[in-house]
Write an enzyme that holds these catalytic residues in place. Sequence first.
Site, PDB file in Angstrom:
ATOM      1  N   ASP A 128       0.854  -1.182   0.000  1.00 13.59           N
ATOM      2  CA  ASP A 128       0.000   0.000   0.000  1.00 13.59           C
ATOM      3  C   ASP A 128       0.893   1.237   0.000  1.00 13.59           C
ATOM      4  OD1 ASP A 128      -1.907   1.893   0.415  1.00 13.59           O
ATOM      5  OD2 ASP A 128      -2.758   1.006   2.219  1.00 13.59           O
ATOM      6  N   ASP A 219      -3.282   2.285  -5.873  1.00  8.00           N
ATOM      7  CA  ASP A 219      -2.035   2.311  -5.096  1.00  8.00           C
ATOM      8  C   ASP A 219      -1.892   1.114  -4.167  1.00  8.00           C
ATOM      9  OD1 ASP A 219      -3.958   2.976  -3.190  1.00  8.00           O
ATOM     10  OD2 ASP A 219      -2.479   4.054  -2.020  1.00  8.00           O
ATOM     11  N   GLU A 220      -2.586   0.059  -4.470  1.00 13.14           N
ATOM     12  CA  GLU A 220      -2.607  -1.101  -3.577  1.00 13.14           C
ATOM     13  C   GLU A 220      -2.530  -2.384  -4.381  1.00 13.14           C
ATOM     14  OE1 GLU A 220      -5.627  -1.685  -0.012  1.00 13.14           O
ATOM     15  OE2 GLU A 220      -6.311  -0.376  -1.611  1.00 13.14           O
TER      16      GLU A 220
END
Length: 441
Positions: A128, A219-220
């Site tokens: 993350d 974003d993960e």
Amino acid sequence: MDNNNNNKNINNNESNNNKDNLCDIDDKNKIDDENVLYRLSLNPNKGGLQNVDKEKINKIIYEVSKGSAFFKNAKEKEKAHFEKIKEIKKKYLFLKNQPMEYEKQQMKNIMNKMESDRDLSQYIVHVDMDAFYASVEELDNPELKNKPMAVGSKSMLSTANYEARKYGVRSAMPGYIALKLCKNLIIVPTRFERYHELSHQIRNIIANYDPDYCPASIDEVYLNITNFLNDNPNYTPSKVTEELREEIYKQTRLTASAGIAPNICSDMNKPNGQTELKNCTDEILKFLKDLPIGKVSGIGKVAEKTLNELGIKTCGELKENMVYIKELFKPSSYQFLLSASLGLGRTKIENKWKRKSISVERTFSNTSEIQKLEDKLHEISCKLANDVKKENLKGKSVTLKLKTSSFEILTRCLTISKYIYQQEDLYKVGKKVKFIYIIFF
DNA sequence: CAACGAAGGACCC
DNA sequence: TACCAGGGTCCTTCGGCT
């Protein structure tokens, strides 16, 4: 991105013992504004923010929000939820007075079975990025570093850098409220193309450790490093993860956090750090025992509050109360909570994502002029047709979503016999749908 | 008459 | 001055048809 669903009750000075609250549910028929604030998730409780003056921040947020149509709407929602909670509590109190011997035994059996099926063979990593959008903006404009900054607009922020968080500024907060908390806050507009570019770059790095990684958001990423570990016996899970984060930093100058666990339940990480949960049942249960339920992805502020009102604050307490949860919640919620209480997530990750819908929405200032509404419909149908074309899609169900000046959300859907994709058709169908709500009013 | 489509929510980032 | 997004997924409830 940082998820902000770990809200705690705003009035933590007052007696909040839920065991006590259970007794005076009928006295408590007034919805106070503090409960509404809680619902708005405007209270800062993010990790690494121990220094913020919560009291002061909440006061400012309240002063800015109260009286607004948005706040009123939230209050209505809160009222409805309160009624629901009252019902559940009633049932809960009844069940608590029952012996439930058979059900308890049954639950034990279910848990034992699930426990024996627990798969500890996989090493799953959840990566993350830290304050992703804000970090990208700092990367491209280093002057923003060490200054309070947030990405978004006056009306809504996507994310804030850590300097801004010190003031209580956080994602999903309206920019104008953030400015009240921090006069010097710099708000920069979002640049999605740029974030996607870096996201892509990061995923390419991750692919080196698991080509079948699964993106969870921009974003993960979830990845299974079990194969990598087998191929590289000199690595440990935490060493792989460290190297991976290091590699991301080297190539992008952005920091990431990661969680390592035997399934994809883990989400416990701090800025630029990593947490490892060993592939061992005792470790997992120990970790869960005091984990606030709101930390679990899938438990939002509504479910969190419902459970809190039953006196359930941690996953450990959730586990202890599963007999009752089974009776009080819908089957699918129960199943989900049961898995969560045991720390069981999926151990298989798939990246075969298939889009199920595509949409465009715009918020504009209040109007009741038909012409203006039609203009907006035209505008969004153009953008939608454009997006649809880009992805080479077509569809046969058109939903029109309408947000009223009092923040009510209405949706109307129309399914047609053939697949469409052109702007003219989208607009035409949209207009037909729209008719429904015009008649409505 | 159950399956289903439509509307409303909860959640996530 | 006034002011709370936008893009998704999944689940539940409900009711008029086939």
